[in-house]
Design an enzyme around this catalytic site. Structure first.
Site, PDB file in Angstrom:
ATOM      1  N   THR A  33     -14.784  -8.548  41.480  1.00  0.00           N
ATOM      2  CA  THR A  33     -14.586  -9.745  40.674  1.00  0.00           C
ATOM      3  C   THR A  33     -14.556  -9.387  39.188  1.00  0.00           C
ATOM      4  O   THR A  33     -15.168  -8.416  38.747  1.00  0.00           O
ATOM      5  CB  THR A  33     -15.697 -10.784  40.913  1.00  0.00           C
ATOM      6  N   ASP A  57     -15.659 -15.689  36.288  1.00  0.00           N
ATOM      7  CA  ASP A  57     -16.315 -15.725  34.980  1.00  0.00           C
ATOM      8  C   ASP A  57     -17.745 -16.150  35.259  1.00  0.00           C
ATOM      9  O   ASP A  57     -17.984 -17.290  35.675  1.00  0.00           O
ATOM     10  CB  ASP A  57     -15.609 -16.722  34.059  1.00  0.00           C
ATOM     11  N   ASN A  84     -23.273  -6.810  37.399  1.00  0.00           N
ATOM     12  CA  ASN A  84     -22.908  -5.790  36.428  1.00  0.00           C
ATOM     13  C   ASN A  84     -22.228  -6.352  35.184  1.00  0.00           C
ATOM     14  O   ASN A  84     -22.252  -5.725  34.127  1.00  0.00           O
ATOM     15  CB  ASN A  84     -21.984  -4.771  37.113  1.00  0.00           C
ATOM     16  N   SER A 135     -29.603  -3.403  34.313  1.00  0.00           N
ATOM     17  CA  SER A 135     -30.312  -3.561  33.053  1.00  0.00           C
ATOM     18  C   SER A 135     -29.925  -2.390  32.157  1.00  0.00           C
ATOM     19  O   SER A 135     -28.747  -2.050  32.025  1.00  0.00           O
ATOM     20  CB  SER A 135     -31.816  -3.625  33.293  1.00  0.00           C
ATOM     21  N   TYR A 149     -29.376  -7.625  22.455  1.00  0.00           N
ATOM     22  CA  TYR A 149     -29.042  -6.990  23.730  1.00  0.00           C
ATOM     23  C   TYR A 149     -30.291  -6.773  24.580  1.00  0.00           C
ATOM     24  O   TYR A 149     -30.325  -7.106  25.763  1.00  0.00           O
ATOM     25  CB  TYR A 149     -28.337  -5.658  23.474  1.00  0.00           C
ATOM     26  N   LYS A 153     -31.778  -8.091  28.489  1.00  0.00           N
ATOM     27  CA  LYS A 153     -32.193  -7.169  29.539  1.00  0.00           C
ATOM     28  C   LYS A 153     -33.671  -7.340  29.890  1.00  0.00           C
ATOM     29  O   LYS A 153     -34.055  -7.243  31.063  1.00  0.00           O
ATOM     30  CB  LYS A 153     -31.903  -5.723  29.120  1.00  0.00           C
ATOM     31  N   THR A 184     -18.868   4.544  29.851  1.00  0.00           N
ATOM     32  CA  THR A 184     -18.281   3.238  30.143  1.00  0.00           C
ATOM     33  C   THR A 184     -17.741   2.646  28.847  1.00  0.00           C
ATOM     34  O   THR A 184     -17.754   3.288  27.805  1.00  0.00           O
ATOM     35  CB  THR A 184     -19.328   2.280  30.737  1.00  0.00           C
TER      36      THR A 184
END
Length: 280
Positions: A33, A57, A84, A135, A149, A153, A184
């Site tokens: 997704t 979404d 994720n 996380s 951020y 987490k 990433t």
């Protein structure tokens, strides 16, 4: 090995794409997704009988429920949910506008909450399955410039810790994954830099430069992360938290030692606040 069904959010790139490719290589089914699914065309074509692509979404009401329903219709069950989808922000606390903080929390925290809630009835009915919440080492500690951020987490870790206890009687595992630097898009297009307030230029400047410089240079391999997560899930005693990368292990270990040292230093004062204790 019996094929399982992995439901992955944010599957178009980075960790999500690596998780999907790993699952397919292991013979599993994948529900991939993302907000924009064009990037998932090649993945779907690689194993059309084992890949279901759905627009999702995580912040939009109804998307998660529709995707979960489609997954169960196609594959009959969901065995592994990987939350994720997310992005990052760099900027001092005062540099981060309220709208940016709320939007980040909507995706990184509430997005995972939305998808988990949509999936739980099916997992409870199966009395099996696993929820993997991505996380960060920033879910255990933080640095100047990463307050927003880390707040998201820390929130997902707190919810996950209680959720693990709530779901254990149903045979459902919860795994919190705390990666360090991995190759990433987090430090690239998925990292937003907040406007600079001059007073903080020297305070958060190093963090901003670190975030920019690490893009494309990270040592962590997302496919190896996927294999490590599967190994942890398959273990008889799956950990609540799984650190990934030497940098994550080192940073969290050092932070834990600092916490224990401070606890020991202030233990006497802390215990003196009980009603049964004597005067401070």
């Amino acid at each position: 090995m019996a094929a399982k069904t992995w439901f992955i959010t944010g599957a178009s790139s980075g960790f999500g794409r690596a998780f999907a490719e790993h699952a397919l290589a292991r013979g599993h089914n994948v529900v991939a997704t993302a907000r924009h699914v064009a990037a998932l065309a090649a993945l779907a074509a690689s194993a059309p009988d084992r890949v279901l692509v759905r627009v999702l979404d995580v912040t939009r009401i109804g998307d998660a429920e529709a995707a979960v329903e489609a997954a169960i219709t196609r594959f009959g069950r969901i065995d592994v949910l990987i939350n994720n989808a997310g992005y990052g922000i760099v900027g001092a606390f005062e540099e981060t506008p309220d709208a940016e903080l709320r939007a980040l929390m909507e995706t990184n925290f509430y997005g995972a909450v939305n998808v988990t809630r949509a999936t739980l009835p099916a997992l409870r009915a199966q009395r099996s399955g696993a929820i993997v919440n991505m996380s960060s080492l920033g879910g255990q500690l933080s640095f100047a410039g990463f307050s927003a951020y880390s707040a998201t987490k820390f929130a997902i870790e707190g919810a996950s810790e209680a959720l693990a206890q709530e779901l254990a009687p149903f045979g459902i595992k919860v795994l919190i994954v705390e990666p360090g630097q991995f190759r990433t898009n987090l430090a690239g297009p998925n990292m937003r830099h907040m406007p600079v307030i001059d007073a903080y230029r020297d305070v958060t400047g190093a963090t901003r430069e670190f975030a920019r410089a690490m893009n494309g240079t990270q040592d962590g391999d997302p496919r190896k992360a996927a294999a490590a997560i599967e190994a942890a899930l398959d273990a008889p005693d799956t950990p609540l938290r799984l650190q990934l990368g030497a940098d994550a292990v080192d940073a969290i270990q050092s932070h834990g030692e600092t916490l224990l040292k401070a606890l020991a230093t202030w233990e006497t004062l802390a215990r003196s606040t009980n009603l049964s204790a004597g005067k401070v």
